[in-house]
Design an enzyme around this catalytic site. Structure first.
Site, PDB file in Angstrom:
ATOM      1  N   SER A  67      45.107  44.164  52.074  1.00  0.00           N
ATOM      2  CA  SER A  67      45.542  42.942  51.405  1.00  0.00           C
ATOM      3  C   SER A  67      46.139  43.109  50.008  1.00  0.00           C
ATOM      4  CB  SER A  67      44.391  41.940  51.333  1.00  0.00           C
ATOM      5  OG  SER A  67      44.237  41.281  52.566  1.00  0.00           O
ATOM      6  N   LYS A  98      43.887  36.465  41.555  1.00  0.00           N
ATOM      7  CA  LYS A  98      43.856  35.972  42.927  1.00  0.00           C
ATOM      8  C   LYS A  98      42.772  34.899  43.007  1.00  0.00           C
ATOM      9  CE  LYS A  98      43.438  37.644  47.734  1.00  0.00           C
ATOM     10  NZ  LYS A  98      43.230  38.819  48.603  1.00  0.00           N
ATOM     11  N   SER A 147      46.592  39.619  52.316  1.00  0.00           N
ATOM     12  CA  SER A 147      46.312  38.268  51.879  1.00  0.00           C
ATOM     13  C   SER A 147      46.634  37.988  50.412  1.00  0.00           C
ATOM     14  CB  SER A 147      44.821  37.974  52.101  1.00  0.00           C
ATOM     15  OG  SER A 147      44.029  38.796  51.255  1.00  0.00           O
TER      16      SER A 147
END
Lengths: 487, 486, 96
Positions: free
Chosen positions: B177, B78, B153
Site C-alpha cells: 500500500s 494518511k 491503499s
C-alpha cells in the site's frame, strides 16, 4: 440429597474458576482495577477497544499466574501464546477477548481435597490461563435498553480449569474452597465473591454408574457464593436425572443459576452454537519465561496451606480438622501462631486452637470483622488463656471475660479486676456456699441421699450460682461430693 | 526555483537558511491544495488552522535556535493515523464522524520533530484496496492522468506528493500500500521492517503485516522522515527495541561490491512490455554503479498472494469487530434489538470490499476450516519467509518491479477481486516476511510512471535507502512532476 | 470451494453484517472465487513446517510494570459515542 448414589447415577463435575488477579493496573493497559469506581472512569482507550490502540502485557499478571502454577505443581510454560476469542457482545469492546487457547501459561497440576470421611482426593487442574475480563451490562433505570460500564474490561483473570474429577456438589465446594484459600495465600486474588473477583462456572453431567462415557454436560454460569454453587449443582443434577429418567436427553447448553428461585435455566443469549474463531493475537508476541524468572517467582512462594496444616499437626499436635480450619486463611493461621507464641508455645496450642476457632472466630463473624479489625489481639487472647491456666478464672467465666475484652478492647486482667471475676479457691468460702445451698434445699438433699444421683448436677449449679460462678469448678465438685456423701 | 518542486531535503535547507518561513511554506502548500484538491480528491480533510499553528510554532522554534532537520516541513498524514482532535475516517463511512482522542505515535513523533500537518489523505477503506476506489469518500485521481487510479491503499498520500500538494506524506503498507501507489504516481516510498515504526494509533487492517512508512519525492527524503518516525515504542508490543541507525548519514554508502539479487520468480512470467524494459534498464544502471547482479530464487513466492488473502482477511475480520455501533463509529437508526444494531450498523458502515474481506476472514477462521485455510497459510508464510532468508544469505538486496503494470483506468478492475488482488503480486512477499522494501521511479510507460522495487533483509533500511539514493543520483525520474502541477 | 447462499448467510451472521438480497449473490460468487483462488495453497508441501504468526522470529512479549498510568477521561472518550446515559454506553436491552 446424596448425589453420588442417587438412583444409580454418577455425578461428574468440572469447575472453571475465574480469579481476578490483584494487580493495580489492567492486564493490557495502565487503567486502575479498583472496584466500585464511577462508570467508565477506569476504561482507557485500550480497554474501550479504540481504533489503533494496542495491548501491552502486565508483568505482575504473568508473575501471579506463575505463582499459581508453581503452587499447584503445574507445568509453567516457558512459551505461552495469547489468542483472540471472537464473539460479539456489548460488554466486550473489541469484539474479541484476549485469552490463551492452545498454549496456556499453566498446565497439568493438581490440588488435594479432604472429603467428609477424612480421606483425601486429588483433583486435577487441566490448565490455568491468563485472559482479560469483560465489562458489565446494567439494566436498571433504562427503558428497553442496557447501559455498558467498561471499568472491569481488561481486568486480569486467571481461568483455572479442573479436570472432571469431582463427583458431588460437596467435592466441588471442597475444591472451590481449596482454590479460594490458595489464591488468597498467594496474594494473587482477593477472593471476594460478592464483588465478583472469584467466580465459578460448573460443568455438570450425570451418567449411570459404570458407564464408560461422560453424559452430556451443561455449563452453569453466574454463581457467586459457595452456597449457591452447591445449590446450583444439586438442582442441575436433579434436573438432569429427571430428564434422563423421563426418557429425555440432555442438550449441551449454558444455564444460568437463579438464586432467588433456586433453579437453573437456559441462557437465551448463548443459545446459538458459538464459533469463537480463536487465532493467535498478532498484537502480542509469545510470552517467553526464562527458567531464572520462574525460579525468582518460586522464591517468593509463601508456606502453602497444606504445608502449614501438616506443620500444625506435627508441631502443635492439632487434629487434622483443627489444622485445616486454622490454615483456611493466611491471616487466621498467622493470628493463631501469634497467640501460641505469646502463650508460651506448643503447650498452649490446643487451648489456643479452641479459643481462636471458637469465641474469637465467633465474635469476628458476629460483628462482620476481618482479623485485622479484631477487638482482641493475639497477646490479649494469650493473656486470657494464662488466667485460665493459672486458675485465676474458670473456663466458663473466661467466656464472659472474653466478651468484655472484646467490647472494651481491654486486657483479661483489667476485666477480671474491674468485675471481681477472680476465681474462688478458698476452701472455707466454697464450703460455706455449699452449706447454705444444702440448708436451703432439704427436700432435694433427702432425695439425693435416697439414691437420686442425678440431683448432683442441681447442687453443682446452685452452689456455683451462690458464688456468682466464681468458684473453682474442680474444687467445688470435690467439696460438694464430700458433703453430700458424708452427712 | 519554485518552492513546491523541491524535495524535502531542499525545503529543509531553504527553511534553515531562512529563504522562506514555515508559515510561508505552509501557506504556499495550502493554496495549492485549495486550487487542486477537488480535482484529485486526494485530501479528505485539510487542516489549515492546525497547519498555520504548527508553522508558527516551527518558526518560533527556529528563532529560538531550537530547530531540527524537519522543523517547519509540511506534511500530510494518511487518514489511517489517529490525530487528536482531527477527524480520522480511514476511508470509511463507519468513521465518517470519528474524531480521534489521541495522536498515533507516528503523528506524535513527526509533530515533535517540528513538521507541519496540512491535512489527512484519502485512502482505500480501512486500507483494503490497491486502487483507492474502495474509499467512502470517492476515488483519488492520478495526477499523471485523472482518469486513472493512483494505486492504493495510500493513494491519497501518493497523489498529494506527486502533485506536490504536500512535500511528503505518511503511508501504511500491508501488502504494498505504500510501494504500489508510489510506483503508480512516480514517487519514492519506503515500507520499513515490521516493528521498526510503531503501529500505535494506526488503525489496524492486518496487524502482523501493517507497517507505517513514508512517501516522498526522493530516497533522501524518505531517510529524513524515517529517522524521525522509527524507533521503539513501549505502547506497541510488536515494536522492536533496537537502535535506529543514522539513515541520512549512511545515504552515501557506495554500491561497489553490493550484491543485488534478481528474483527469478519476479521475472519468470507475466512481466513484459515497457515495465520489463524499464526494470531491465534500471538493472543495467545498478551494474554501472558497481553493484554485482546475481539471480536468486524464492520458489515459494508464487504462494504469497493466496497466503496473503487468507492471513490479511483473517486478521481484519477480528480487528474490525470493534466497530459495532456502541462506543464510536456509525450506528444504524432505531435498532430493534442488539442483533439489529450490530448487523445494520456494520452492514451500513462498511463498504463492499471491507465486507468481502471480513467475510473471507470469518470463513477461514471458522470451525472446520481453520486448519485448511488459516493454519495452512501460516505455514506457507513460513516457507516464504525461509526463502527470503536463504536469498539474503546470498545477496544484500533484491530487485524487481513494484507493480505488473502502470496505473490502470478507474473502474477497470473493480468488478473482479482476484484481478485486483494480483496487483500486489510483487509487493506482498515483503509484508509476509516483515522485510523492508522501497519503490522508486525508474521511467515512464508513455505518460505513466513505472516503479522499481528494492527489498532488503530485516532492519536493512540503510542499505535500501543508500541504494535508492545512488540510483537517484544518476537518474531524474524522481524529479519529474506532472505538467499540470509543476 | 463453491459457497452456497446459505453458507454466505451463515458467515455474514457470524460477522454481524447485514447483506441485502442483491449483494448476497455478488458475495456468494466473489467469496467462492476467492476461496478457490486461495485453495492453491493446498498443493504446497508444508509437512513439518511450523506456522508463522509473526514476521520477526525470536522476538518475545515485553512485560510492562504494573503501574496505573491513566486518569478518568470518559467524557472525552464518550464524545464519539452514539448513545450515552449517566456515563454508560447505551445499547438495546441485553438479554442474558
Amino acid at each position: 440429597m446424596n448425589e453420588t448414589t442417587e438412583a444409580g447415577w454418577e455425578v461428574v463435575i468440572g469447575l472453571e474458576i475465574h480469579a481476578q488477579l490483584a494487580t493495580r493496573s489492567k492486564i493490557f493497559s495502565g487503567s486502575a482495577t479498583a472496584y466500585g469506581a464511577a462508570p467508565n472512569s477506569q476504561a482507557n482507550l485500550v480497554d474501550l477497544g479504540y481504533p489503533g490502540v494496542l495491548p501491552v502485557l502486565n508483568r505482575e499478571a504473568v508473575r501471579m499466574a506463575v505463582k499459581f502454577g508453581l503452587a499447584t505443581g503445574s507445568t509453567v510454560a516457558e512459551r505461552s501464546v495469547f489468542a483472540r476469542k471472537n464473539y460479539f457482545y456489548p460488554d466486550l469492546p473489541k469484539g474479541y477477548q484476549i485469552s490463551q487457547y492452545e498454549r496456556p501459561i499453566v498446565e497439568d497440576g493438581s490440588l488435594e481435597i479432604m472429603l467428609d470421611d477424612g480421606t483425601k482426593k486429588t483433583i486435577g487442574i487441566t490448565r490455568a490461563h491468563l485472559e482479560e475480563d469483560a465489562g458489565k451490562s446494567l439494566h436498571e433505570g433504562l427503558k428497553n435498553a442496557s447501559g455498558i460500564d467498561l471499568n472491569r474490561a481488561g481486568t486480569p483473570l486467571l481461568e483455572i480449569v479442573s479436570e472432571p474429577d469431582l463427583r458431588s456438589a460437596k467435592e466441588a465446594i471442597a475444591y472451590l474452597k481449596k482454590v479460594h484459600t490458595l489464591v488468597r495465600y498467594l496474594e494473587i486474588c482477593d477472593g471476594n465473591m460478592q464483588e465478583g473477583s472469584f467466580r465459578c462456572d460448573a460443568n455438570v453431567s450425570v451418567r449411570r454408574f459404570g458407564a464408560a462415557k461422560f453424559g452430556t454436560r451443561c455449563e452453569i454460569k453466574n454463581v457467586n457464593s459457595f452456597r449457591f454453587v452447591e445449590k446450583a449443582i444439586n438442582y442441575e443434577v436433579a434436573r438432569q436425572i429427571d430428564v434422563l429418567e423421563g426418557g429425555g436427553t440432555i442438550r449441551q447448553e449454558t444455564r444460568l443459576y437463579d438464586s432467588a428461585k433456586d433453579e437453573t435455566r437456559s441462557m437465551r443469549s448463548k443459545e446459538e452454537a458459538n464459533d469463537y474463531r480463536y487465532f493467535p493475537d498478532p498484537d502480542l508476541l509469545p510470552v517467553v519465561l526464562e527458567p531464572a524468572f520462574i525460579e525468582t517467582v518460586r522464591a517468593t512462594l509463601p508456606e502453602l496451606p497444606d504445608e502449614k496444616a501438616a506443620r500444625f499437626i506435627r508441631d502443635y499436635a492439632l487434629s487434622a480438622y483443627d489444622a485445616a480450619v486454622l490454615t483456611s486463611s493466611r491471616e487466621l493461621a498467622s493470628f493463631y501462631e501469634s497467640v501460641v507464641a505469646a502463650a508460651g508455645g506448643a503447650a498452649s496450642a490446643k487451648l489456643a486452637a479452641n479459643w481462636v476457632m471458637g469465641d474469637f472466630s465467633g465474635a469476628l463473624n458476629r460483628d462482620g470483622l476481618e482479623i485485622a479489625g479484631a477487638r482482641v489481639t493475639a497477646e490479649g487472647l494469650a493473656g486470657l488463656m494464662a488466667r485460665i491456666q493459672d486458675n485465676t478464672i474458670s473456663g466458663k467465666i473466661a467466656k464472659d471475660v472474653f466478651e468484655l475484652m472484646w467490647a472494651d478492647r481491654a486486657t483479661a486482667d483489667a476485666v477480671i479486676e474491674a468485675n471481681g471475676l477472680r476465681q474462688i479457691t478458698d476452701t472455707s468460702a466454697i464450703e460455706a456456699a455449699i452449706d447454705a445451698v444444702l440448708a436451703a434445699n432439704p427436700g432435694q438433699l433427702a432425695e439425693y441421699r435416697s439414691g437420686k444421683d442425678r440431683l448432683f448436677g442441681f447442687f453443682v449449679g446452685q452452689s456455683m450460682k451462690a458464688t456468682q460462678g466464681k468458684a473453682n469448678p474442680a474444687q467445688l465438685n470435690e467439696l460438694l461430693k464430700k458433703k453430700l456423701d458424708n452427712p | 526555483m519554485t518552492i513546491h518542486t523541491r524535495s524535502v531535503a531542499e525545503l529543509a535547507a531553504g527553511l534553515a537558511r531562512k529563504e522562506f518561513s514555515a508559515v510561508e511554506l505552509a501557506e504556499h502548500f495550502l493554496a495549492r491544495i485549495e486550487r487542486s484538491n477537488s480535482a484529485l480528491n486526494a485530501y479528505v480533510t485539510v487542516t489549515p488552522e492546525r497547519a498555520l499553528a504548527d508553522a508558527r510554532a516551527a518558526d518560533e522554534a527556529r528563532a529560538r535556535g531550537a530547530a531540527g532537520p524537519l522543523t517547519g516541513v509540511p506534511l500530510a498524514h494518511k487518514d489511517i493515523f489517529c490525530t487528536d482532535g482531527v477527524r480520522t475516517a480511514c476511508g470509511s463511512k463507519m468513521l465518517e464522524n470519528f474524531v480521534a482522542p489521541y495522536d498515533a505515535t507516528v503523528v506524535e513523533r513527526l509533530h515533535a520533530a517540528g513538521t507541519v500537518m496540512l491535512g489527512k489523505t484519502n485512502m482505500d477503506e480501512f486500507a483494503m484496496g490497491s486502487s483507492n476506489e474502495t474509499s467512502h469518500f470517492g476515488p483519488v485521481r492520478n495526477p499523471w492522468d485523472l482518469d486513472r487510479v493512483p494505486g492504493g491503499s495510500s493513494g491519497g498520500s501518493a497523489a498529494v506528493v506527486a502533485a506536490r500538494l504536500a512535500p511528503v506524506a505518511t503511508g501504511t503498507d500491508t501488502g504494498g500500500s505504500i510501494r504500489q501507489p508510489a510506483a503508480l504516481v512516480g514517487i519514492s516510498g519506503i515500507k520499513p521492517t515490521y516493528g521498526r515504526v510503531s503501529r500505535y494509533g494506526m488503525i489496524a487492517f492486518a496487524s502482523s503485516l501493517d507497517q507505517a512508512g513514508i512517501m516522498a519525492p526522493s530516497a533522501e527524503d524518505c531517510a529524513l522522515l524515517l529517522q524521525a518516525m522509527a524507533g521503539f515504542d513501549a505502547r506497541d508490543s510488536t515494536s522492536v527495541d533496537r537502535p535506529v541507525p543514522d539513515y541520512v548519514a549512511e545515504l552515501g554508502a557506495p554500491l561497489q561490491g553490493v550484491r543485488i539479487g534478481l528474483l527469478k520468480e519476479f521475472f519468470a512470467h507475466g512481466l513484459e512490455g515497457p515495465t520489463a524494459t524499464l526494470v531491465q534498464a534500471a538493472i543495467d544502471e545498478y551494474r554501472r554503479l558497481g553493484a554485482e547482479i546475481v539471480e536468486v530464487s524464492c520458489p515459494s513466492l508464487p504462494l504469497s498472494v493466496p497466503t496473503y488473502y487468507v492471513v490479511a482477511p483473517a486478521e481484519c475480520s477480528s480487528n474490525l469487530s470493534r466497530f459495532d455501533g456502541v462506543r464510536f463509529g456509525h450506528r444504524c437508526k432505531d435498532p430493534r434489538d442488539l442483533m439489529d444494531l450490530y448487523k445494520r450498523s456494520r452492514g451500513e458502515g462498511f463498504g463492499a470490499e471491507v465486507k468481502r474481506r471480513i467475510m473471507t476472514g470469518t470463513y477461514v477462521l471458522s470451525a472446520g476450516y481453520y486448519d485448511a485455510y488459516y493454519l495452512k497459510a501460516q505455514k506457507c508464510r513460513s516457507l516464504i519467509s525461509a526463502d527470503f532468508k536463504r536469498a539474503f544469505a546470498e545477496v544484500d538486496l533484491l530487485l524487481g518491479p513494484t507493480s505488473p503494470s502502470p496505473a490502470f483506468a478507474i473502474g477497470a478492475k473493480v468488478d473482479d477481486p482476484i484481478t485486483m488482488y494480483l496487483n500486489d503480486i510483487y509487493t506482498i512477499g515483503a509484508n509476509l516476511a516483515g522485510l523492508p522494501a522501497m519503490s522508486i521511479p525508474c521511467g515512464f510507460d508513455g505518460a505513466l510512471p513505472v516503479g522499481l522495487q528494492l527489498i532488503g533483509p530485516h532492519f536493512g533500511e540503510s542499505r535500501l535507502l543508500s541504494a535508492a539514493h545512488a540510483y537517484q543520483g544518476v537518474t531524474d525520474f524522481h524529479r519529474r512532476i506532472p505538467a499540470a502541477y509543476a | 470451494m463453491s459457497l452456497t447462499r446459505k453458507d454466505v448467510e451463515g458467515i455474514a451472521h457470524l460477522a454481524r453484517l447485514e447483506i441485502t438480497d442483491a449483494e448476497m449473490s455478488v458475495y456468494t460468487d466473489s467469496l467462492s472465487k476467492i476461496l478457490s483462488f486461495v485453495e492453491q495453497l493446498g498443493a504446497a508441501d508444508t509437512g513439518s513446517i511450523e506456522p508463522m504468526a509473526h514476521p520477526l522470529e525470536g522476538e518475545s512479549q515485553r512485560l510492562r510494570p504494573d503501574e496505573v498510568t491513566e486518569t478518568d477521561q470518559h467524557e472525552k472518550y464518550q464524545s464519539n459515542a452514539p448513545a450515552v446515559a449517566s456515563a454508560l454506553y447505551v445499547v438495546p436491552k441485553v438479554i442474558e
